[in-house]
Design a protein around this motif. Structure first.
Motif, PDB file in Angstrom:
ATOM      1  N   ARG A 441      26.233 -31.850 -14.133  1.00  0.00           N
ATOM      2  CA  ARG A 441      25.949 -33.093 -14.422  1.00  0.00           C
ATOM      3  C   ARG A 441      24.759 -33.265 -12.958  1.00  0.00           C
ATOM      4  O   ARG A 441      23.946 -34.288 -13.306  1.00  0.00           O
ATOM      5  CB  ARG A 441      26.637 -33.912 -13.874  1.00  0.00           C
ATOM      6  N   ARG A 442      24.256 -32.040 -12.554  1.00  0.00           N
ATOM      7  CA  ARG A 442      23.162 -32.268 -12.107  1.00  0.00           C
ATOM      8  C   ARG A 442      22.064 -31.662 -13.070  1.00  0.00           C
ATOM      9  O   ARG A 442      21.792 -30.754 -14.285  1.00  0.00           O
ATOM     10  CB  ARG A 442      23.151 -30.613 -10.727  1.00  0.00           C
ATOM     11  N   ARG A 443      21.082 -32.234 -12.631  1.00  0.00           N
ATOM     12  CA  ARG A 443      19.747 -31.809 -13.563  1.00  0.00           C
ATOM     13  C   ARG A 443      18.461 -31.753 -12.500  1.00  0.00           C
ATOM     14  O   ARG A 443      17.393 -31.922 -12.284  1.00  0.00           O
ATOM     15  CB  ARG A 443      18.783 -33.274 -13.619  1.00  0.00           C
ATOM     16  N   PHE A 444      18.991 -30.039 -12.448  1.00  0.00           N
ATOM     17  CA  PHE A 444      18.489 -29.163 -11.662  1.00  0.00           C
ATOM     18  C   PHE A 444      17.053 -28.670 -12.310  1.00  0.00           C
ATOM     19  O   PHE A 444      16.662 -28.674 -13.470  1.00  0.00           O
ATOM     20  CB  PHE A 444      19.129 -28.403 -11.044  1.00  0.00           C
ATOM     21  N   LYS A 445      16.306 -28.299 -10.934  1.00  0.00           N
ATOM     22  CA  LYS A 445      14.668 -28.550 -11.768  1.00  0.00           C
ATOM     23  C   LYS A 445      14.621 -26.945 -10.731  1.00  0.00           C
ATOM     24  O   LYS A 445      14.813 -26.833  -9.851  1.00  0.00           O
ATOM     25  CB  LYS A 445      13.344 -29.591 -11.722  1.00  0.00           C
ATOM     26  N   SER A 446      13.501 -26.469 -11.251  1.00  0.00           N
ATOM     27  CA  SER A 446      13.343 -25.307 -10.091  1.00  0.00           C
ATOM     28  C   SER A 446      12.570 -25.332  -7.905  1.00  0.00           C
ATOM     29  O   SER A 446      11.806 -26.685  -8.475  1.00  0.00           O
ATOM     30  CB  SER A 446      11.762 -24.315 -10.305  1.00  0.00           C
ATOM     31  N   ALA A 447      13.230 -24.927  -7.329  1.00  0.00           N
ATOM     32  CA  ALA A 447      12.818 -25.588  -5.690  1.00  0.00           C
ATOM     33  C   ALA A 447      11.363 -24.506  -5.798  1.00  0.00           C
ATOM     34  O   ALA A 447      11.415 -23.636  -6.214  1.00  0.00           O
ATOM     35  CB  ALA A 447      14.212 -25.185  -4.844  1.00  0.00           C
ATOM     36  N   ASP A 448      10.650 -25.053  -5.258  1.00  0.00           N
ATOM     37  CA  ASP A 448       9.459 -24.568  -4.018  1.00  0.00           C
ATOM     38  C   ASP A 448       9.617 -24.485  -2.356  1.00  0.00           C
ATOM     39  O   ASP A 448       8.631 -25.435  -1.994  1.00  0.00           O
ATOM     40  CB  ASP A 448       8.215 -24.760  -4.873  1.00  0.00           C
ATOM     41  N   PRO A 449      10.853 -23.538  -2.546  1.00  0.00           N
ATOM     42  CA  PRO A 449      10.700 -23.507  -1.041  1.00  0.00           C
ATOM     43  C   PRO A 449       9.370 -22.755   0.151  1.00  0.00           C
ATOM     44  O   PRO A 449       8.724 -21.491  -1.057  1.00  0.00           O
ATOM     45  CB  PRO A 449      11.810 -22.725  -0.260  1.00  0.00           C
ATOM     46  N   THR A 450       8.868 -22.997   1.091  1.00  0.00           N
ATOM     47  CA  THR A 450       7.794 -22.454   1.863  1.00  0.00           C
ATOM     48  C   THR A 450       8.600 -21.741   3.263  1.00  0.00           C
ATOM     49  O   THR A 450       9.719 -22.570   3.705  1.00  0.00           O
ATOM     50  CB  THR A 450       6.811 -23.003   2.229  1.00  0.00           C
ATOM     51  N   PHE A 451       7.815 -21.429   3.943  1.00  0.00           N
ATOM     52  CA  PHE A 451       8.581 -20.473   4.752  1.00  0.00           C
ATOM     53  C   PHE A 451       6.987 -20.571   6.295  1.00  0.00           C
ATOM     54  O   PHE A 451       5.939 -20.008   5.565  1.00  0.00           O
ATOM     55  CB  PHE A 451       8.750 -18.533   5.144  1.00  0.00           C
ATOM     56  N   SER A 452       7.380 -20.460   7.110  1.00  0.00           N
ATOM     57  CA  SER A 452       6.402 -20.327   8.057  1.00  0.00           C
ATOM     58  C   SER A 452       7.153 -20.154   9.963  1.00  0.00           C
ATOM     59  O   SER A 452       8.567 -19.754   9.050  1.00  0.00           O
ATOM     60  CB  SER A 452       5.357 -21.563   8.706  1.00  0.00           C
ATOM     61  N   PHE A 453       6.454 -19.167  10.789  1.00  0.00           N
ATOM     62  CA  PHE A 453       7.176 -19.260  11.627  1.00  0.00           C
ATOM     63  C   PHE A 453       7.535 -20.040  12.203  1.00  0.00           C
ATOM     64  O   PHE A 453       6.442 -21.400  12.681  1.00  0.00           O
ATOM     65  CB  PHE A 453       6.443 -18.177  12.505  1.00  0.00           C
ATOM     66  N   ALA A 454       8.400 -20.262  13.717  1.00  0.00           N
ATOM     67  CA  ALA A 454       8.918 -21.019  14.178  1.00  0.00           C
ATOM     68  C   ALA A 454       7.753 -21.199  15.242  1.00  0.00           C
ATOM     69  O   ALA A 454       7.206 -21.907  16.693  1.00  0.00           O
ATOM     70  CB  ALA A 454      10.624 -21.200  14.564  1.00  0.00           C
ATOM     71  N   THR A 455       7.341 -19.553  15.775  1.00  0.00           N
ATOM     72  CA  THR A 455       6.225 -19.353  16.671  1.00  0.00           C
ATOM     73  C   THR A 455       5.685 -18.409  15.868  1.00  0.00           C
ATOM     74  O   THR A 455       5.760 -17.931  14.907  1.00  0.00           O
ATOM     75  CB  THR A 455       7.141 -18.384  18.373  1.00  0.00           C
ATOM     76  N   PRO A 456       4.523 -18.121  16.811  1.00  0.00           N
ATOM     77  CA  PRO A 456       3.560 -17.299  16.104  1.00  0.00           C
ATOM     78  C   PRO A 456       3.653 -15.807  15.978  1.00  0.00           C
ATOM     79  O   PRO A 456       3.841 -16.204  16.603  1.00  0.00           O
ATOM     80  CB  PRO A 456       2.042 -17.967  16.974  1.00  0.00           C
ATOM     81  N   GLN A 457       3.325 -15.460  14.653  1.00  0.00           N
ATOM     82  CA  GLN A 457       3.407 -14.097  14.891  1.00  0.00           C
ATOM     83  C   GLN A 457       2.436 -13.517  14.256  1.00  0.00           C
ATOM     84  O   GLN A 457       1.274 -14.059  13.409  1.00  0.00           O
ATOM     85  CB  GLN A 457       4.864 -13.610  13.740  1.00  0.00           C
ATOM     86  N   PRO A 458       2.177 -11.920  14.677  1.00  0.00           N
ATOM     87  CA  PRO A 458       0.623 -11.484  14.008  1.00  0.00           C
ATOM     88  C   PRO A 458       1.161 -11.392  12.840  1.00  0.00           C
ATOM     89  O   PRO A 458       2.892 -10.844  12.162  1.00  0.00           O
ATOM     90  CB  PRO A 458       0.677  -9.944  14.761  1.00  0.00           C
ATOM     91  N   PRO A 459       0.416 -11.047  11.779  1.00  0.00           N
ATOM     92  CA  PRO A 459      -0.163 -10.578  10.392  1.00  0.00           C
ATOM     93  C   PRO A 459       0.804  -9.316  10.499  1.00  0.00           C
ATOM     94  O   PRO A 459       0.609  -8.292  10.999  1.00  0.00           O
ATOM     95  CB  PRO A 459      -1.411 -11.248   9.799  1.00  0.00           C
ATOM     96  N   GLN A 460       1.305  -9.254   9.210  1.00  0.00           N
ATOM     97  CA  GLN A 460       1.906  -7.834   8.731  1.00  0.00           C
ATOM     98  C   GLN A 460       1.496  -7.363   7.424  1.00  0.00           C
ATOM     99  O   GLN A 460       1.134  -8.417   5.860  1.00  0.00           O
ATOM    100  CB  GLN A 460       3.767  -7.704   8.112  1.00  0.00           C
ATOM    101  N   THR A 461       0.404  -6.350   7.312  1.00  0.00           N
ATOM    102  CA  THR A 461       1.017  -5.144   5.403  1.00  0.00           C
ATOM    103  C   THR A 461       1.764  -5.480   4.785  1.00  0.00           C
ATOM    104  O   THR A 461       2.742  -5.375   5.806  1.00  0.00           O
ATOM    105  CB  THR A 461       0.007  -4.543   5.710  1.00  0.00           C
ATOM    106  N   PHE A 462       2.095  -4.824   3.831  1.00  0.00           N
ATOM    107  CA  PHE A 462       2.921  -5.044   3.083  1.00  0.00           C
ATOM    108  C   PHE A 462       2.831  -4.765   1.385  1.00  0.00           C
ATOM    109  O   PHE A 462       1.409  -4.838   0.952  1.00  0.00           O
ATOM    110  CB  PHE A 462       3.379  -6.495   3.037  1.00  0.00           C
ATOM    111  N   ASN A 463       3.299  -4.196   0.405  1.00  0.00           N
ATOM    112  CA  ASN A 463       2.910  -2.941  -0.724  1.00  0.00           C
ATOM    113  C   ASN A 463       3.367  -4.693  -1.497  1.00  0.00           C
ATOM    114  O   ASN A 463       4.129  -5.041  -1.683  1.00  0.00           O
ATOM    115  CB  ASN A 463       4.185  -2.336  -0.416  1.00  0.00           C
ATOM    116  N   VAL A 464       2.434  -4.353  -2.486  1.00  0.00           N
ATOM    117  CA  VAL A 464       2.709  -5.604  -3.859  1.00  0.00           C
ATOM    118  C   VAL A 464       2.616  -4.592  -4.339  1.00  0.00           C
ATOM    119  O   VAL A 464       1.927  -4.287  -5.751  1.00  0.00           O
ATOM    120  CB  VAL A 464       1.165  -6.117  -4.132  1.00  0.00           C
TER     121      VAL A 464
END
Length: 703
Positions: A441-464
């Motif tokens: 019955r639902r007509r779902f579409k793709s969700a597009d969630p985003t994330f942030s920090f509630a308190t500032p954090q230093p940037p991090q390197t990561f593998n792509v």
């Protein structure tokens, strides 16, 4: 004539046993003898149900996990029927043979409301995205492949374990392999009564445990000469064995072969079409692996067979088919006769991402239900031994379930991995999570969630990680030179046609597809090519260039002593160091044949947000999301990542109606964890997240 009962619950099983005085050399051939039941329903409409010739058996376990079947009683004719209308029914048996026609007297039975009303047969839901039963109840398949076993005793254990953990779907192969093979080398048009009895037994088990079965009727093996798992030499359709086809491709064009396959479909419907626990008739497993596959010929074949099934099956079970290539075949998948679409996918470095993309893409393309019919780390099972806890299964089924799919992904290695490692429990939390969702019955579409920090954090390197989506052995956009750009945030531009196969210049020079990657890093980092398989028909040569200078070359020589199709002796990671700044990396293969590759940019990415990724669906008043700690994926852990919990993260979701929402947090290994109330304002909703060490599912519903 003997009816199994005088009153039958709606959608229940009525079995009619009777003898026919006329004999036929092959009672499975309707040209020799055709036996039908004509059932008049309370509405006045009639169902014409074909009968089948039946032999009963008993079973005993044998050495090595097998079984021995012993004939019980005399063979005879049977009709199986599931009434769909309550009230008085009448049934007569009609017999036709050359020069002979006979009709029995009429017998009556009554269809009544069952003590526990059954939901009926499976259909495509009104939203064209999901499945539902006749009564409108949604059905979301949660299960796996169980295509064959050493004996039916295996299914006693497998189905009990699956049901205990909320599973409701499994897949069987009716031909040509092992336990359930209806037609074998010397049995063209004659159906093995022992194999059919085994299917009866497994279907009865499925009915007991509430499991719906995908009946896969035929597999590519039957029409394949080489190299992997061919069975054409054993096929009863092969002229060498007395059949009508000199080559595998004639299976799809020969009038005699098509007529014989229609006869097999008639038998399958007669014997098992009564059951609402039959999910679908799947015409083929990976038909595109047929020798000299001809898309047009196979399309015509599918139209004919699917239409016949709809005509002969009074309960009009769903019809599907499948392909080895994840791309499928749009000429067949788009057919109106094909009710839903499947994708098979093996070898992805990141199954969660790969399966999600295919779900979204095929939902958009075909506007009909779609799910992942098979998946695995490797088509030969390589890699399972490194994942004792089933991490790749867990992330694949959760990500696939909430990415516009009509069901969970169906893993393949049930008998050598899921069962021996006792991984059935992986399905329980997910089955509970999806149980109350109105998928139809639902007509779902793709969700597009985003994330942030509630308190500032230093940037991090990561593998792509950069992984191709295509593996094509025909002319295709992926089999041409590719150019992509990888940004510092890990996003990739231009990878839509990236192939997993890096083709050489020898066997298929027109498919030569070197890859050029544009990068721009602030610090020193490492670029690596991960090899998973090299062609055993010529080998390959991998070369890596940095800014026009060759910095690495590897010669993957062909092992001429064997012809396995794929060599895994060269599997590994082949890397180079990359200095800071803007660069152009080129990867190409100037060897004879292909090499399977994916790419890693180690410590290249720079992340200013929480190290989380998500996939999900939503409508205006609800959402289903799966979140994962990026350093806790099976792929990341295989690369040596040591994850720590992601803390102080805030999820943002747009497009929801304003108001209060209940947010349920689900531990993907244990089940529901906690819940809270959050509010959407101005179409935006923020959810403070608990610490996430591995993964987390969220169910949002407006109050």
């Amino acid at each position: 004539m003997k009816l199994s009962a005088s009153t039958v619950p709606r959608y229940g099983k009525l079995e009619i046993a009777f003898a026919v005085s006329m004999e036929a050399k092959n009672p499975c051939d309707p040209d020799q003898i055709e036996v039908l039941a004509v059932i008049r329903k309370p509405s006045g409409r009639e169902d014409i149900v074909p009968a089948f010739f039946f032999q009963d058996f008993s079973r005993q376990p044998s050495e090595g996990g097998g079984e021995t079947l012993k004939r019980q009683g005399a063979p005879g004719w049977r009709v199986r029927y599931a009434p769909t209308e309550r009230g008085e029914h009448s049934v007569t048996i009609e017999v036709y043979a050359p020069g002979v026609q006979h009709q029995s007297r009429s017998y009556n039975f009554r269809c009544v409301r069952g003590a526990k009303p059954a939901p009926g047969f499976l259909r495509v839901g009104s939203n064209d995205k999901a499945f539902e039963f006749d009564d409108g109840t949604p059905y979301f398949p949660v299960g796996l492949n169980t295509c064959w076993g050493k004996s039916t005793f295996d299914y006693d254990r497998w189905f009990e374990k699956l049901a205990e953990n909320g599973g409701n779907c499994a897949r069987l192969w009716l031909n040509p392999m092992f336990l359930f093979a209806l037609e074998t080398k010397d049995r063209l048009g004659h159906y093995n009564s022992d194999a059919a009895w085994r299917v009866d037994y497994v279907l009865n088990l499925a009915e007991k445990y509430g499991i719906r079965l995908m009946f896969c009727i035929e597999s590519f093996n039957s029409v394949r000469i080489e190299p992997e798992y061919p069975r054409w030499n054993e096929s009863p359709y092969n002229t060498a064995n007395g059949g009508p086809c000199a080559t595998p491709s004639e299976f799809f064009s020969s009038p005699v072969a098509r007529k014989l396959f229609l006869q097999r479909l008639r038998y399958i419907v007669a014997r098992w079409g009564y059951s609402s626990n039959v999910f679908c008739w799947e015409l083929w497993n990976e038909v595109d692996l047929a020798d000299k596959y001809d898309s047009i010929a196979v399309r015509h074949w599918h139209v004919e067979m699917a239409r016949y099934l709809k005509d002969v099956d009074p309960n009009r079970h769903l019809v599907s088919t499948s392909f080895a290539n994840s791309e499928g075949d749009s000429l067949i998948d788009a057919l109106p006769e094909i009710d839903f679409v499947q994708t098979h996918n093996y070898g992805a470095n990141d199954l969660a991402a790969e399966l999600s993309v295919w779900n979204i893409e095929k939902d958009r393309r075909y506007k009909k239900p779609h799910f992942i019919g098979e998946f695995g780390l490797h088509w030969q099972g390589t890699g399972n031994e490194k994942d004792k806890s089933g991490s790749h299964i867990r992330e694949a089924i959760w990500a696939s379930a909430v990415s516009r799919s009509a069901g969970t992904g169906m893993t393949w290695w049930w008998d050598t991995y899921i069962d021996p490692q006792e991984l059935w429990q992986l399905y329980k939390p997910l089955s509970q999570f999806v149980a109350d969702v109105e998928w139809n019955r639902r007509r779902f579409k793709s969700a597009d969630p985003t994330f942030s920090f509630a308190t500032p954090q230093p940037p991090q390197t990561f593998n792509v990680h950069v992984v191709g989506r295509h593996t094509s052995w025909v002319d295709h956009a992926s089999n041409s030179p590719q150019r992509i750009k990888v940004r510092r945030d890990g996003s990739v531009e231009g990878a839509e046609n990236l192939s997993t196969a890096l083709h050489g210049t020898g066997n298929h020079p027109t498919w030569h597809n070197p890859l050029t990657i544009s990068v721009d890093g602030d610090t020193k980092w490492k670029f690596a090519v991960t090899v998973k398989g090299v062609s055993d028909y010529g080998g390959a040569r991998l070369k890596i260039w940095l800014d026009g200078i060759q910095v690495r070359a590897e010669d993957f020589k062909d092992d001429s002593e064997t012809r396995t199709g794929t060599m895994n002796t060269y599997d590994g990671v082949y890397g180079i160091d990359v200095p800071p700044g803007a660069h152009e990396i080129k990867v190409f293969n100037d060897g004879v044949d292909w090499v399977n590759c994916s790419y890693q940019l180690l410590n290249y990415g720079l992340k200013h947000r929480p190290a989380l990724r998500a996939v999900g669906v939503q409508d205006e008043s609800s959402a289903l999301l799966w979140l994962q700690n990026e350093k806790a994926s099976f792929r990341a852990e295989s690369d040596g990542e040591r994850p720590s919990a992601v803390e102080h993260a805030l999820l943002r979701l747009n497009g929801l109606r304003d108001g209060a929402y209940r947010a349920e947090f689900w531990d993907c290994g244990r089940g529901k964890q906690s819940e809270t109330i959050v509010k959407a304002q101005g179409g935006r909703l923020f959810v403070p997240l608990p610490a996430i060490l591995k993964d987390l599912a969220i169910k949002l519903k407006r109050q």
